[in-house]
Scaffold this motif. Structure first.
Motif, PDB file in Angstrom:
ATOM      1  N   ASP A 249      47.566  42.220  30.756  1.00  9.52           N
ATOM      2  CA  ASP A 249      47.617  43.412  31.578  1.00  9.52           C
ATOM      3  C   ASP A 249      48.833  44.275  31.244  1.00  9.52           C
TER       4      ASP A 249
ATOM      5  N   THR B  72      48.207  37.130  37.543  1.00  7.79           N
ATOM      6  CA  THR B  72      47.304  37.969  36.740  1.00  7.79           C
ATOM      7  C   THR B  72      46.204  37.144  36.096  1.00  7.79           C
TER       8      THR B  72
ATOM      9  N   VAL C 127      42.853  43.729  28.573  1.00 16.30           N
ATOM     10  CA  VAL C 127      43.691  43.039  29.568  1.00 16.30           C
ATOM     11  C   VAL C 127      44.370  41.831  28.947  1.00 16.30           C
TER      12      VAL C 127
ATOM     13  N   PRO D 161      43.446  37.746  40.574  1.00 18.07           N
ATOM     14  CA  PRO D 161      43.791  37.887  39.153  1.00 18.07           C
ATOM     15  C   PRO D 161      42.892  38.918  38.477  1.00 18.07           C
ATOM     16  N   LYS D 162      43.332  39.395  37.322  1.00 19.45           N
ATOM     17  CA  LYS D 162      42.481  40.283  36.527  1.00 19.45           C
ATOM     18  C   LYS D 162      41.705  39.492  35.481  1.00 19.45           C
TER      19      LYS D 162
ATOM     20  N   LEU E 270      53.118  36.776  36.015  1.00 17.37           N
ATOM     21  CA  LEU E 270      51.825  36.791  35.342  1.00 17.37           C
ATOM     22  C   LEU E 270      50.893  35.699  35.855  1.00 17.37           C
TER      23      LEU E 270
END
Ligand code: ADP
Ligand code: MG
Length: 317
Positions: A75, A90, A5, A171-172, A87
């Motif tokens: 990502d 993210t 990621v 978010p990741k 972003l």
């Protein structure tokens, strides 16, 4: 196949120190080039002494600052001024100081709703509130906390609010910059447990920054050891804790009190200070403090090798 990621390549950040009246400007090479990857749902710990560039790395990855060179992909999307806005959802950050990072004039509920207000301006207020209340529960706070101000919470509770706020945009990747360093030891483990629990439930990837190896041992899957802004050792937690390849990692670990007696090692005393990032020594940056250093080390900077447990050292263990 594991999914990266976050892929950072040669990420570089510098600051200019303005000279005095007659002095020349000097360049602080806070992050002279960091490359690494973070896998989905995993924790990559970044460890190193104070001043080695950990927070600089955190600010670059979360796009608070733009790096002067290098690149990173979040990502699957390369970070750039054009993609920054999208972003931002993210990747999110949690800072060390839960006192300084929360607006004292906002109630807990407002703090949690704020990221939605900014990033999803069209979302109805009732939906925002519903999500904020859900988050409150997720981070282990109670419904009546919603209307309280930051000063009415303990340090650990404030850090729960800060984690909740960071998660509001789903978010990741979460960058955690010394997230428990300001907390009492007993509270530290509660917050670490919360983070582990949230990671499992939400599939989050953590870039977990800490100067404290005993904390890292709790949470990391993989570990990067940084020295003067450069990774000097990268490996799985098991590999790095059981068999340090870089002399610096050995020294760092020997100075860390560990509950696990099998990890107790003879203490290695590092002589000399961390050199200033204004004057990074030529050759291996660790050579002035290294008991193994030779002429080669003082002349030639070692690159990270290509093994599974990577090390940048001419004479690794
Ligand atoms: P860490 O988080 O590992 O303690 P930092 O990333 O905060 O380290 O700092 C790395 C180096 O960069 C330090 O020498 C610090 O003094 C310097 N530094 C950080 N931010 C700035 C800045 N805005 N201007 C000048 N120097 C800075
Ligand atoms: Mg820092």
């Amino acid at each position: 196949m594991t999914e990266h990621v976050l892929i950072a390549e040669n990420l570089t950040q510098e600051y200019v120190l303005k000279g005095g009246l007659f002095g020349k400007d000097r360049i602080v090479r806070a992050l002279p080039g960091a490359s690494f990857t973070l896998d989905a749902g995993k924790t990559l710990a970044v460890v190193g002494e104070s001043g080695c560039g950990k927070s600089t790395l955190a600010r670059c990855i979360t796009m608070i600052e733009e790096p002067v060179a290098g690149s990173f992909v979040l990502d699957g999307r390369p970070a750039s001024p054009d993609t920054r806005a999208e972003l931002r959802t993210t990747v999110q950050i949690v800072f060390q100081d839960p006192y300084g990072s929360l607006n004292p004039r906002q109630r807990c509920g407002q703090i949690l709703e704020e990221p939605l207000k900014i990033n999803h301006p069209g979302m109805p207020a009732a939906e925002r509130t519903r999500r904020a209340r859900e988050m409150l529960e997720l981070v282990g706070l109670r419904p009546e906390h919603f209307d309280r101000y930051p000063h009415m919470f303990s340090g650990g509770q404030r850090q729960r609010i800060a984690v909740g706020r960071a998660l509001m945009l789903e978010p990741k990747v979460l960058v955690l910059d010394e997230p428990v360093s300001a907390l009492d030891l007993s509270i530290q483990s509660q917050i670490l447990n919360l983070l582990v629990d949230l990671q499992e439930r939400l599939g989050l990837a953590y870039l977990f920054i800490s100067h404290d190896l005993s904390v890292v041992k709790h949470v990391a899957d993989d570990v990067i050891v940084m020295y003067l802004g450069r990774p000097v050792e990268i490996g799985s937690k098991a590999a790095v804790f059981s068999h340090q390849r870089h002399p610096y990692t050995k020294a760092l670990l020997s100075a860390t009190p560990m509950a696990d007696p099998t990890l107790r090692k003879e203490r290695i005393r590092l002589t000399g200070e961390l050199p200033s990032p204004v004057n990074i020594p030529p050759g291996c940056p660790f050579s002035p403090r290294c008991w193994k250093a030779t002429e080669k080390c003082r002349a030639e900077r070692p690159e990270l090798d290509d093994s599974a447990h990577r090390v940048a050292c001419h004479f690794p263990e």
